[in-house]
Design a protein around this motif. Sequence first.
Motif, PDB file in Angstrom:
ATOM      1  N   ASP A 154       0.456   0.616 -11.781  1.00 51.18           N
ATOM      2  CA  ASP A 154       1.145   0.035 -12.934  1.00 51.18           C
ATOM      3  C   ASP A 154       2.368   0.898 -13.218  1.00 51.18           C
ATOM      4  O   ASP A 154       2.772   1.704 -12.374  1.00 51.18           O
ATOM      5  N   GLU A 155       2.960   0.757 -14.392  1.00 56.67           N
ATOM      6  CA  GLU A 155       4.217   1.473 -14.643  1.00 56.67           C
ATOM      7  C   GLU A 155       4.001   2.921 -15.053  1.00 56.67           C
ATOM      8  O   GLU A 155       4.969   3.669 -15.235  1.00 56.67           O
ATOM      9  N   GLY A 156       2.759   3.353 -15.199  1.00 62.37           N
ATOM     10  CA  GLY A 156       2.479   4.762 -15.433  1.00 62.37           C
ATOM     11  C   GLY A 156       2.329   5.482 -14.100  1.00 62.37           C
ATOM     12  O   GLY A 156       2.500   4.896 -13.035  1.00 62.37           O
ATOM     13  N   THR A 157       2.009   6.783 -14.158  1.00 61.16           N
ATOM     14  CA  THR A 157       1.780   7.567 -12.938  1.00 61.16           C
ATOM     15  C   THR A 157       0.286   7.789 -12.774  1.00 61.16           C
ATOM     16  O   THR A 157      -0.329   8.497 -13.580  1.00 61.16           O
ATOM     17  N   ASP A 158      -0.294   7.161 -11.769  1.00 60.17           N
ATOM     18  CA  ASP A 158      -1.736   7.273 -11.478  1.00 60.17           C
ATOM     19  C   ASP A 158      -2.587   6.739 -12.633  1.00 60.17           C
ATOM     20  O   ASP A 158      -3.680   7.238 -12.894  1.00 60.17           O
ATOM     21  N   THR A 159      -2.092   5.711 -13.324  1.00 63.67           N
ATOM     22  CA  THR A 159      -2.795   5.205 -14.511  1.00 63.67           C
ATOM     23  C   THR A 159      -3.392   3.807 -14.336  1.00 63.67           C
ATOM     24  O   THR A 159      -4.070   3.312 -15.234  1.00 63.67           O
ATOM     25  N   ARG A 197      -0.711  -6.205  -7.107  1.00 64.11           N
ATOM     26  CA  ARG A 197      -0.651  -6.369  -5.648  1.00 64.11           C
ATOM     27  C   ARG A 197      -0.108  -5.107  -4.974  1.00 64.11           C
ATOM     28  O   ARG A 197       0.307  -5.140  -3.823  1.00 64.11           O
ATOM     29  N   ILE A 198      -0.084  -4.002  -5.724  1.00 64.83           N
ATOM     30  CA  ILE A 198       0.300  -2.700  -5.164  1.00 64.83           C
ATOM     31  C   ILE A 198      -0.857  -1.746  -5.403  1.00 64.83           C
ATOM     32  O   ILE A 198      -1.343  -1.617  -6.531  1.00 64.83           O
ATOM     33  N   ILE A 234       0.842  -1.195   0.000  1.00 65.26           N
ATOM     34  CA  ILE A 234       0.000   0.000   0.000  1.00 65.26           C
ATOM     35  C   ILE A 234       0.876   1.244   0.000  1.00 65.26           C
ATOM     36  O   ILE A 234       1.692   1.440   0.906  1.00 65.26           O
ATOM     37  N   LEU A 235       0.700   2.078  -1.022  1.00 64.68           N
ATOM     38  CA  LEU A 235       1.387   3.368  -1.063  1.00 64.68           C
ATOM     39  C   LEU A 235       0.484   4.391  -0.396  1.00 64.68           C
ATOM     40  O   LEU A 235      -0.587   4.715  -0.910  1.00 64.68           O
ATOM     41  N   ALA A 236       0.906   4.867   0.760  1.00 64.67           N
ATOM     42  CA  ALA A 236       0.076   5.791   1.544  1.00 64.67           C
ATOM     43  C   ALA A 236       0.832   7.098   1.737  1.00 64.67           C
ATOM     44  O   ALA A 236       1.327   7.404   2.815  1.00 64.67           O
ATOM     45  N   GLY A 237       0.980   7.853   0.635  1.00 62.57           N
ATOM     46  CA  GLY A 237       1.782   9.063   0.686  1.00 62.57           C
ATOM     47  C   GLY A 237       3.255   8.738   0.587  1.00 62.57           C
ATOM     48  O   GLY A 237       4.061   9.177   1.404  1.00 62.57           O
ATOM     49  N   PHE A 238       3.616   7.954  -0.429  1.00 59.99           N
ATOM     50  CA  PHE A 238       5.004   7.529  -0.612  1.00 59.99           C
ATOM     51  C   PHE A 238       5.562   8.268  -1.820  1.00 59.99           C
ATOM     52  O   PHE A 238       5.066   8.120  -2.941  1.00 59.99           O
ATOM     53  N   MET A 258       9.872  -3.985  -9.197  1.00 65.62           N
ATOM     54  CA  MET A 258       8.954  -4.229  -8.085  1.00 65.62           C
ATOM     55  C   MET A 258       7.509  -4.269  -8.597  1.00 65.62           C
ATOM     56  O   MET A 258       6.713  -5.116  -8.179  1.00 65.62           O
ATOM     57  N   ILE A 259       7.186  -3.355  -9.515  1.00 61.09           N
ATOM     58  CA  ILE A 259       5.835  -3.338 -10.080  1.00 61.09           C
ATOM     59  C   ILE A 259       5.551  -4.642 -10.806  1.00 61.09           C
ATOM     60  O   ILE A 259       4.459  -5.216 -10.695  1.00 61.09           O
ATOM     61  N   GLN A 260       6.552  -5.142 -11.518  1.00 62.12           N
ATOM     62  CA  GLN A 260       6.374  -6.404 -12.248  1.00 62.12           C
ATOM     63  C   GLN A 260       6.235  -7.585 -11.290  1.00 62.12           C
ATOM     64  O   GLN A 260       5.352  -8.439 -11.453  1.00 62.12           O
TER      65      GLN A 260
END
Length: 208
Positions: A147-152, A105-106, A86-90, A98-100
């Motif tokens: 995913d590998e985009g920003t907020d996508t 699961r993120i 969980i990214l909570a203000g990271f 890591m994304i792959q």
Amino acid sequence: MLKIVVLVSGGGTNLQAIIDQIDEGKITNTEIAGVISNNKNAYALTRAKNHGINHVCVSPKDYATRDEFNQEFLKTMDDMNPDLVILAGFLVVIPPQMIQKYENRIINIHPSLIPSFAGKGFYGLKVHEKALERGVKVVGATVHFVDEGTDTGPIILQKAVEVKQGDTPEVLQQRVMEEAEWVILPRAIDLIANGKVKIKDGKVWIQE
């Protein structure tokens, strides 16, 4: 039991919301395996310590190259062996490897109704400053897969929040946290923990 790792750079208010709602039984079938911060002074680490939660700082500043940091970051994550991250203000870019490895699961909480006020450069108070500059009447928050985009990535949950006349970015930020972020992030975790979230054709389907 869903094992989660929470990544946070600052105060950790979303982390606190998760801790509280696990304690209150609103998030079920979930345990926090660890908290990772890139900032040794992040109050989120104190919150984790106060609740007896495994916590560690892994900062890019402590490594000669970004690649060395990425390797240590991924190793730290793997050692905690989470089912969900969980990214909570990271405020660190998640390495592609890591994304792959943790595909679907993120999840991330973003303080706007994506796709508005999202993408590169939109984080923290900047999101609320831009919303007020544009004069929108409704803002909100979004929980989405990373995913590998920003907020996508695929959107899981969204919640709208009214903008009030005279709002400052700080006042609006606080209202979005209280009325949206601290509501939908714990809700998304609970849905995932209970197998109610599926991704199909790039979209999230929730089984209530």
